[in-house]
Design a protein around this motif. Structure first.
Motif, PDB file in Angstrom:
ATOM      1  N   CYS A 118       0.838  -1.206   0.000  1.00  0.00           N
ATOM      2  CA  CYS A 118       0.000   0.000   0.000  1.00  0.00           C
ATOM      3  C   CYS A 118       0.872   1.255   0.000  1.00  0.00           C
ATOM      4  CB  CYS A 118      -0.924   0.019   1.209  1.00  0.00           C
ATOM      5  SG  CYS A 118      -2.074  -1.368   1.259  1.00  0.00           S
ATOM      6  N   ALA A 119       0.438   2.270  -0.718  1.00  0.00           N
ATOM      7  CA  ALA A 119       1.171   3.530  -0.777  1.00  0.00           C
ATOM      8  C   ALA A 119       0.806   4.454   0.374  1.00  0.00           C
ATOM      9  CB  ALA A 119       0.918   4.238  -2.103  1.00  0.00           C
ATOM     10  N   ILE A 120      -0.393   4.289   0.915  1.00  0.00           N
ATOM     11  CA  ILE A 120      -0.859   5.106   2.044  1.00  0.00           C
ATOM     12  C   ILE A 120      -1.519   4.164   3.034  1.00  0.00           C
ATOM     13  CG2 ILE A 120      -2.383   6.970   2.801  1.00  0.00           C
ATOM     14  CD1 ILE A 120      -2.299   8.008  -0.097  1.00  0.00           C
ATOM     15  N   VAL A 121      -1.109   4.228   4.269  1.00  0.00           N
ATOM     16  CA  VAL A 121      -1.734   3.402   5.300  1.00  0.00           C
ATOM     17  C   VAL A 121      -1.769   4.213   6.579  1.00  0.00           C
ATOM     18  CG1 VAL A 121       0.482   2.333   5.841  1.00  0.00           C
ATOM     19  CG2 VAL A 121      -1.623   1.210   6.547  1.00  0.00           C
ATOM     20  N   GLY A 122      -2.864   4.090   7.315  1.00  0.00           N
ATOM     21  CA  GLY A 122      -2.942   4.869   8.545  1.00  0.00           C
ATOM     22  C   GLY A 122      -4.244   4.668   9.266  1.00  0.00           C
ATOM     23  N   PHE A 123      -4.408   5.402  10.313  1.00  0.00           N
ATOM     24  CA  PHE A 123      -5.627   5.359  11.089  1.00  0.00           C
ATOM     25  C   PHE A 123      -6.609   6.357  10.488  1.00  0.00           C
ATOM     26  CE2 PHE A 123      -2.098   4.305  13.881  1.00  0.00           C
ATOM     27  CZ  PHE A 123      -2.492   3.054  14.300  1.00  0.00           C
ATOM     28  N   ALA A 124      -7.775   5.890  10.164  1.00  0.00           N
ATOM     29  CA  ALA A 124      -8.739   6.744   9.492  1.00  0.00           C
ATOM     30  C   ALA A 124     -10.073   6.679  10.209  1.00  0.00           C
ATOM     31  CB  ALA A 124      -8.922   6.321   8.036  1.00  0.00           C
ATOM     32  N   SER A 125     -10.792   7.754  10.117  1.00  0.00           N
ATOM     33  CA  SER A 125     -12.119   7.843  10.715  1.00  0.00           C
ATOM     34  C   SER A 125     -13.042   8.554   9.743  1.00  0.00           C
ATOM     35  CB  SER A 125     -12.071   8.619  12.039  1.00  0.00           C
ATOM     36  OG  SER A 125     -13.374   8.850  12.532  1.00  0.00           O
ATOM     37  N   GLU A 126     -14.166   7.934   9.419  1.00  0.00           N
ATOM     38  CA  GLU A 126     -15.130   8.587   8.552  1.00  0.00           C
ATOM     39  C   GLU A 126     -16.016   9.497   9.396  1.00  0.00           C
ATOM     40  OE1 GLU A 126     -17.336   6.088   6.023  1.00  0.00           O
ATOM     41  OE2 GLU A 126     -15.600   5.403   4.866  1.00  0.00           O
ATOM     42  N   GLN A 127     -15.954  10.781   9.110  1.00  0.00           N
ATOM     43  CA  GLN A 127     -16.728  11.782   9.836  1.00  0.00           C
ATOM     44  C   GLN A 127     -17.589  12.555   8.860  1.00  0.00           C
ATOM     45  OE1 GLN A 127     -13.872  14.195  11.891  1.00  0.00           O
ATOM     46  NE2 GLN A 127     -13.268  12.584  13.277  1.00  0.00           N
ATOM     47  N   PRO A 128     -18.801  12.958   9.261  1.00  0.00           N
ATOM     48  CA  PRO A 128     -19.663  13.709   8.346  1.00  0.00           C
ATOM     49  C   PRO A 128     -19.070  15.063   8.002  1.00  0.00           C
ATOM     50  CG  PRO A 128     -20.576  13.679  10.562  1.00  0.00           C
ATOM     51  CD  PRO A 128     -19.411  12.726  10.563  1.00  0.00           C
ATOM     52  N   ARG A 129     -19.063  15.387   6.707  1.00  0.00           N
ATOM     53  CA  ARG A 129     -18.566  16.685   6.266  1.00  0.00           C
ATOM     54  C   ARG A 129     -19.591  17.782   6.545  1.00  0.00           C
ATOM     55  NH1 ARG A 129     -14.529  17.674   2.545  1.00  0.00           N
ATOM     56  NH2 ARG A 129     -14.567  15.507   1.896  1.00  0.00           N
ATOM     57  N   HIS A 130     -20.878  17.437   6.462  1.00  0.00           N
ATOM     58  CA  HIS A 130     -21.947  18.397   6.714  1.00  0.00           C
ATOM     59  C   HIS A 130     -22.695  17.989   7.972  1.00  0.00           C
ATOM     60  CE1 HIS A 130     -21.074  20.101   2.857  1.00  0.00           C
ATOM     61  NE2 HIS A 130     -21.389  18.996   2.225  1.00  0.00           N
ATOM     62  N   TRP A 131     -23.325  18.961   8.591  1.00  0.00           N
ATOM     63  CA  TRP A 131     -23.986  18.677   9.862  1.00  0.00           C
ATOM     64  C   TRP A 131     -25.149  17.723   9.705  1.00  0.00           C
ATOM     65  CZ3 TRP A 131     -29.102  20.064  10.208  1.00  0.00           C
ATOM     66  CH2 TRP A 131     -29.562  21.046   9.337  1.00  0.00           C
ATOM     67  N   TRP A 132     -25.729  17.583   8.487  1.00  0.00           N
ATOM     68  CA  TRP A 132     -26.831  16.653   8.323  1.00  0.00           C
ATOM     69  C   TRP A 132     -26.339  15.248   7.962  1.00  0.00           C
ATOM     70  CZ3 TRP A 132     -26.133  21.032   5.318  1.00  0.00           C
ATOM     71  CH2 TRP A 132     -25.614  20.828   4.054  1.00  0.00           C
ATOM     72  N   GLY A 133     -25.009  15.090   7.834  1.00  0.00           N
ATOM     73  CA  GLY A 133     -24.428  13.765   7.723  1.00  0.00           C
ATOM     74  C   GLY A 133     -24.622  13.075   6.390  1.00  0.00           C
ATOM     75  N   GLN A 134     -24.883  13.791   5.310  1.00  0.00           N
ATOM     76  CA  GLN A 134     -25.120  13.171   4.019  1.00  0.00           C
ATOM     77  C   GLN A 134     -23.825  12.852   3.281  1.00  0.00           C
ATOM     78  OE1 GLN A 134     -27.717  15.773   1.881  1.00  0.00           O
ATOM     79  NE2 GLN A 134     -29.533  15.146   3.018  1.00  0.00           N
ATOM     80  N   GLU A 135     -22.729  13.453   3.673  1.00  0.00           N
ATOM     81  CA  GLU A 135     -21.456  13.233   3.007  1.00  0.00           C
ATOM     82  C   GLU A 135     -20.385  12.998   4.064  1.00  0.00           C
ATOM     83  OE1 GLU A 135     -18.479  15.462  -0.202  1.00  0.00           O
ATOM     84  OE2 GLU A 135     -20.297  16.447   0.521  1.00  0.00           O
ATOM     85  N   ALA A 136     -19.555  11.974   3.856  1.00  0.00           N
ATOM     86  CA  ALA A 136     -18.532  11.615   4.837  1.00  0.00           C
ATOM     87  C   ALA A 136     -17.156  11.898   4.278  1.00  0.00           C
ATOM     88  CB  ALA A 136     -18.650  10.143   5.226  1.00  0.00           C
TER      89      ALA A 136
END
Length: 245
Positions: A118-136
């Motif tokens: 893998c070229a990129i490996v790490g700790f990741a967390s999917e968080q909502p970009r908008h307050w209504w949570g439609q995009e992560a």
């Protein structure tokens, strides 16, 4: 294979305990992958005098340690960017001493890159970009990247400003490890300003003079924002004061 271990320091009280923990983990990794060698880049991100003294002592104690001093405190991302630009290696391991629980997973990072390709490996967390949570969005913190991924990250940063979140968007093969430690809380935009704007639009829409005026104002705001985006220059995320190799 040479790995540059980039460790920003700011307000951590003790240098030796976390540094010894990291060195122990990498010593265990050296037995698994003897072809990998490590250089340590300690980034002095505007620390107090006592911490700066400890960093200098660590740099003098271990010849593989390098000390990069910034002119003031620029934050974790600014220090990480300075380390990536200054260090030269085959891969770059970025660690945050504020989350020592993650040091135990360093072998997972190296295994994913060395054995998993893998070229990129790490700790990741999917968080909502908008307050209504439609995009992560995928937010990186501690991570390991190859030299091509580093170049792509810095090229993207020159256009949009440096952020490890760009690692999720630069198109390299990735392996995202589950986040197993405390995650820094991300600021959320309050809903009340948006609700007030929506209410004002609905209220003004009942009368055509106010609706026309509101549309003109909104058009002006959009045009101004578009011009600001076009004229925006790359932001300087750090200023190096000294480098001790």
């Amino acid at each position: 294979m040479q790995v540059a271990v980039i460790i920003p320091w700011s307000e951590t009280k003790e240098i030796l305990p976390p540094l010894l923990t990291i060195r122990k983990q990498l010593a265990d990794c050296a037995r698994l992958w003897p072809q990998i060698h490590y250089d340590y880049w300690l980034i002095d991100d505007g620390t107090a005098t006592a911490i700066r003294t400890q960093l200098c002592q660590a740099q003098a104690r271990w010849p593989e340690c390098h000390l990069l001093t910034l002119s003031r405190h620029f934050g974790f991302l600014g220090a990480a960017q300075a380390g990536l630009v200054t260090a030269t290696a085959d891969a770059y391991l970025i660690l945050d001493v504020a989350y020592p629980a993650q040091f135990a997973a360093i072998p997972q990072l190296l295994a994913a890159m060395n054995d998993g390709g893998c070229a990129i490996v790490g700790f990741a967390s999917e968080q909502p970009r908008h307050w209504w949570g439609q995009e992560a969005m995928v937010t990186f913190h501690d991570c390991l990247v190859t030299t091509p991924a580093k170049r792509a990250l810095l090229q993207a940063a020159a256009r949009a400003g440096f952020s490890l979140e760009l690692l999720a968007e630069i198109g390299f093969k990735q392996k995202l490890l589950a986040w197993s430690g405390p995650w820094p809380k991300s600021p959320h935009t309050s809903r009340w300003p948006w609700a007030a704007v929506v209410g004002a639009v609905i209220f003004c829409g009942w009368w055509w003079p106010s609706a026309v005026a509101l549309n003109m104002i909104l058009s002006g705001v959009v045009l101004w924002q578009w011009r600001q985006q076009r004229q925006r220059l790359p932001r300087i995320g750090y200023v190096v004061s000294s480098i001790q190799r």
